[in-house]
Design an enzyme around this catalytic site. Structure first.
Site, PDB file in Angstrom:
ATOM      1  N   SER A   1       0.831  -1.209   0.000  1.00 57.63           N
ATOM      2  CA  SER A   1       0.000   0.000   0.000  1.00 57.63           C
ATOM      3  C   SER A   1       0.861   1.253   0.000  1.00 57.63           C
ATOM      4  O   SER A   1       2.005   1.260   0.480  1.00 57.63           O
ATOM      5  CB  SER A   1      -0.958   0.001   1.197  1.00 57.63           C
ATOM      6  OG  SER A   1      -0.266   0.341   2.370  1.00 57.63           O
TER       7      SER A   1
ATOM      8  N   HIS B   1      -1.414  -0.881  -4.202  1.00 55.07           N
ATOM      9  CA  HIS B   1      -2.670  -0.571  -3.504  1.00 55.07           C
ATOM     10  C   HIS B   1      -2.624   0.898  -3.076  1.00 55.07           C
ATOM     11  O   HIS B   1      -1.797   1.289  -2.243  1.00 55.07           O
ATOM     12  CB  HIS B   1      -2.800  -1.497  -2.292  1.00 55.07           C
ATOM     13  CG  HIS B   1      -4.014  -1.259  -1.449  1.00 55.07           C
ATOM     14  ND1 HIS B   1      -5.241  -1.841  -1.711  1.00 55.07           N
ATOM     15  CD2 HIS B   1      -4.201  -0.491  -0.351  1.00 55.07           C
ATOM     16  CE1 HIS B   1      -6.122  -1.451  -0.809  1.00 55.07           C
ATOM     17  NE2 HIS B   1      -5.517  -0.624   0.042  1.00 55.07           N
TER      18      HIS B   1
ATOM     19  N   ASP C   1      -4.069   4.021  -1.301  1.00 56.53           N
ATOM     20  CA  ASP C   1      -4.992   4.412  -0.233  1.00 56.53           C
ATOM     21  C   ASP C   1      -5.370   5.873  -0.377  1.00 56.53           C
ATOM     22  O   ASP C   1      -4.526   6.760  -0.201  1.00 56.53           O
ATOM     23  CB  ASP C   1      -4.329   4.184   1.133  1.00 56.53           C
ATOM     24  CG  ASP C   1      -4.334   2.728   1.514  1.00 56.53           C
ATOM     25  OD1 ASP C   1      -5.393   2.077   1.389  1.00 56.53           O
ATOM     26  OD2 ASP C   1      -3.275   2.224   1.928  1.00 56.53           O
TER      27      ASP C   1
ATOM     28  N   MET D   1      -7.582   8.834   1.115  1.00 60.30           N
ATOM     29  CA  MET D   1      -8.349   9.273   2.302  1.00 60.30           C
ATOM     30  C   MET D   1      -8.662  10.751   2.144  1.00 60.30           C
ATOM     31  O   MET D   1      -7.822  11.509   1.654  1.00 60.30           O
ATOM     32  CB  MET D   1      -7.528   9.072   3.577  1.00 60.30           C
ATOM     33  CG  MET D   1      -6.978   7.666   3.736  1.00 60.30           C
ATOM     34  SD  MET D   1      -6.078   7.474   5.285  1.00 60.30           S
ATOM     35  CE  MET D   1      -5.226   5.921   4.988  1.00 60.30           C
TER      36      MET D   1
ATOM     37  N   HIS E   1      -8.200   2.132  -3.276  1.00 56.89           N
ATOM     38  CA  HIS E   1      -9.043   1.929  -2.094  1.00 56.89           C
ATOM     39  C   HIS E   1      -9.540   3.298  -1.644  1.00 56.89           C
ATOM     40  O   HIS E   1      -8.783   4.080  -1.065  1.00 56.89           O
ATOM     41  CB  HIS E   1      -8.192   1.248  -1.006  1.00 56.89           C
ATOM     42  CG  HIS E   1      -8.897   1.029   0.294  1.00 56.89           C
ATOM     43  ND1 HIS E   1      -8.229   0.645   1.437  1.00 56.89           N
ATOM     44  CD2 HIS E   1     -10.209   1.112   0.647  1.00 56.89           C
ATOM     45  CE1 HIS E   1      -9.094   0.526   2.431  1.00 56.89           C
ATOM     46  NE2 HIS E   1     -10.301   0.806   1.984  1.00 56.89           N
TER      47      HIS E   1
ATOM     48  N   MET F   1     -11.240   5.601   0.669  1.00 57.33           N
ATOM     49  CA  MET F   1     -11.765   5.826   2.026  1.00 57.33           C
ATOM     50  C   MET F   1     -12.251   7.269   2.060  1.00 57.33           C
ATOM     51  O   MET F   1     -11.637   8.147   2.680  1.00 57.33           O
ATOM     52  CB  MET F   1     -10.661   5.570   3.057  1.00 57.33           C
ATOM     53  CG  MET F   1     -10.342   4.097   3.221  1.00 57.33           C
ATOM     54  SD  MET F   1      -8.769   3.798   4.051  1.00 57.33           S
ATOM     55  CE  MET F   1      -7.658   3.906   2.663  1.00 57.33           C
TER      56      MET F   1
ATOM     57  N   MET G   1     -11.411  -5.116   5.800  1.00 56.42           N
ATOM     58  CA  MET G   1     -10.488  -4.288   6.585  1.00 56.42           C
ATOM     59  C   MET G   1     -10.202  -5.014   7.903  1.00 56.42           C
ATOM     60  O   MET G   1     -11.119  -5.260   8.690  1.00 56.42           O
ATOM     61  CB  MET G   1     -11.095  -2.916   6.879  1.00 56.42           C
ATOM     62  CG  MET G   1     -11.091  -1.941   5.715  1.00 56.42           C
ATOM     63  SD  MET G   1      -9.482  -1.687   4.929  1.00 56.42           S
ATOM     64  CE  MET G   1      -8.498  -1.050   6.277  1.00 56.42           C
TER      65      MET G   1
ATOM     66  N   ASP H   1      -6.763  -6.189   4.237  1.00 57.66           N
ATOM     67  CA  ASP H   1      -5.993  -4.946   4.371  1.00 57.66           C
ATOM     68  C   ASP H   1      -5.917  -4.528   5.834  1.00 57.66           C
ATOM     69  O   ASP H   1      -6.939  -4.216   6.457  1.00 57.66           O
ATOM     70  CB  ASP H   1      -6.716  -3.865   3.544  1.00 57.66           C
ATOM     71  CG  ASP H   1      -5.976  -2.535   3.500  1.00 57.66           C
ATOM     72  OD1 ASP H   1      -4.894  -2.422   4.089  1.00 57.66           O
ATOM     73  OD2 ASP H   1      -6.511  -1.609   2.851  1.00 57.66           O
TER      74      ASP H   1
HETATM   75  C1  DX5 Z   1      -5.371   1.630   6.262  1.00 60.17           C
HETATM   76  C2  DX5 Z   1      -5.072   1.428   4.794  1.00 60.17           C
HETATM   77  C3  DX5 Z   1      -4.119   0.328   4.569  1.00 60.17           C
HETATM   78  C4  DX5 Z   1      -2.789   0.527   5.245  1.00 60.17           C
HETATM   79  C5  DX5 Z   1      -2.302  -0.806   5.692  1.00 60.17           C
HETATM   80  O1  DX5 Z   1      -6.455   2.454   6.431  1.00 60.17           O
HETATM   81  O2  DX5 Z   1      -6.246   1.110   4.062  1.00 60.17           O
HETATM   82  O3  DX5 Z   1      -3.965   0.003   3.195  1.00 60.17           O
HETATM   83  O4  DX5 Z   1      -1.824   1.137   4.444  1.00 60.17           O
HETATM   84  O5  DX5 Z   1      -1.158  -0.660   6.421  1.00 60.17           O
HETATM   85  P1  DX5 Z   1      -0.621  -1.785   7.424  1.00 60.17           P
HETATM   86  O6  DX5 Z   1      -0.290  -2.993   6.559  1.00 60.17           O
HETATM   87  O7  DX5 Z   1       0.572  -1.171   8.057  1.00 60.17           O
HETATM   88  O8  DX5 Z   1      -1.718  -2.080   8.388  1.00 60.17           O
HETATM   89 ZN    ZN Z   2      -6.052   0.195   1.920  1.00 57.90          ZN
END
Ligand code: DX5
Ligand code: ZN
Length: 223
Positions: free
Chosen positions: A10, A35, A37, A39, A68, A70, A142, A180
Site C-alpha cells: 500500500s 494498492h 490508499d 483518504m 481503495h 476511504m 479491513m 488490508d
Molecule cells: C489503512 C489502509 C491500509 C494501510 C495498511 O487504512 O487502508 O492500506 O496502508 O497498512 P498496514 O499494513 O501497516 O496495516
Molecule cells: Zn487500503
C-alpha cells in the site's frame, strides 16, 4: 492449496514525494499490484492524495492500480479515479447510503471500465453486503480500522474471511478476497489459509530491510 497470492503493497506509509520511487522499487522486487490508499479527511481522519497524484503515479509505473477509496460520497469521484488510471476501484459499504447507492456505485465502476470492489470496516458484518456479492470483483476485508497503517491485525477478521470463502464456494461467486491491515509474516498465513487472494501490505513492506525476501515469503505461503 496452490494458487498464487497477489501481493499489493500500500501507498499509505510512503511519503508522497517518494511514491514513484517506492512503487518502482517494490515492483522490481516482485510485488504484483500497487494498492493506493485514498483518504479525504472526512470518512477517515487523515487525508492522503487525490486523483491528480494517482494519475502521475499510474503513468509512471507498469502495474495494476488498486484504488481503495476511504472517502465520503465515493460515487461522485469514481470517474476521476477511473480516468486517473485505476484498474480496480474499491468503495466502502459504510460510505454509501443504502442498497441503491451501493448498486449504483458497483455499476458505475463497471461502466467506467474498471473492476469493482466493496469494502467493510471491522465492525460491519459480512451479512451487510451479502446481496452484493454476485456483482463485485473484490471484497476488501479491513482487518484494522481504516485510516492509518501500522495498526495491529484484528483477529476477529479471520471469521469474516472464512465466511466469505464459504459463501463464494457455495454460490460459485467470482470475487477475490482482499485483506488490508496489519498483514505481515506472522499474520499472513492464517489469512491466506482461510481463502484470501490479495494481501495488502503497508508498514511491514515499507519498513522491511529486504523487501524482495518479504515478498517471496508472502507469495510462497500457499505453496
Ligand atoms: C489503512 C489502509 C491500509 C494501510 C495498511 O487504512 O487502508 O492500506 O496502508 O497498512 P498496514 O499494513 O501497516 O496495516
Ligand atoms: Zn487500503
Amino acid at each position: 492449496m496452490d494458487k498464487n497470492l497477489i501481493i499489493a503493497p500500500s501507498t499509505d506509509p510512503c511519503p508522497i514525494g517518494e511514491l514513484i520511487d517506492y512503487a518502482r522499487d517494490i515492483l522490481r522486487e516482485g510485488a504484483d499490484w500497487i494498492h493506493c490508499d485514498i483518504m479525504d479527511g472526512k470518512f477517515v481522519e487523515r487525508k492522503t492524495f487525490d486523483e491528480i497524484v494517482l494519475s502521475l503515479l499510474s503513468k509512471r509505473v507498469n502495474s495494476v492500480i488498486d484504488v481503495h477509496l476511504m472517502i465520503e460520497d465515493p460515487i461522485e469521484k469514481l470517474q476521476a479515479y477511473a480516468k486517473a488510471g485505476a484498474n480496480y476501484i474499491t468503495v466502502h459499504y459504510e460510505a454509501l447510503k443504502g442498497t441503491i447507492a451501493t448498486i449504483n456505485a458497483i455499476n458505475k465502476i463497471h461502466e467506467l471500465g474498471c473492476k469493482a470492489g466493496l469494502s467493510i470496516k471491522p465492525n460491519t458484518p459480512v451479512s451487510a453486503i451479502e446481496n452484493f456479492l454476485p456483482f463485485v470483483d473484490i471484497v476488501l476485508v479491513m482487518s484494522v480500522e481504516p485510516g492509518k497503517s501500522g495498526q495491529p491485525f484484528i483477529q476477529e477478521s479471520l471469521s469474516k474471511i472464512a465466511e466469505l470463502s464459504q459463501l463464494r464456494e457455495q454460490n460459485e461467486y467470482g470475487f477475490k478476497i482482499e485483506v488490508d491491515g496489519g498483514i505481515n509474516e506472522q499474520t499472513a498465513g492464517a489469512v491466506a489459509s482461510l481463502g484470501a487472494d490479495i494481501l495488502v501490505v503497508g508498514s511491514a513492506m515499507f519498513n522491511a530491510p529486504d523487501r524482495m525476501a518479504l515478498i517471496r515469503k508472502l507469495k510462497s505461503i500457499n505453496n
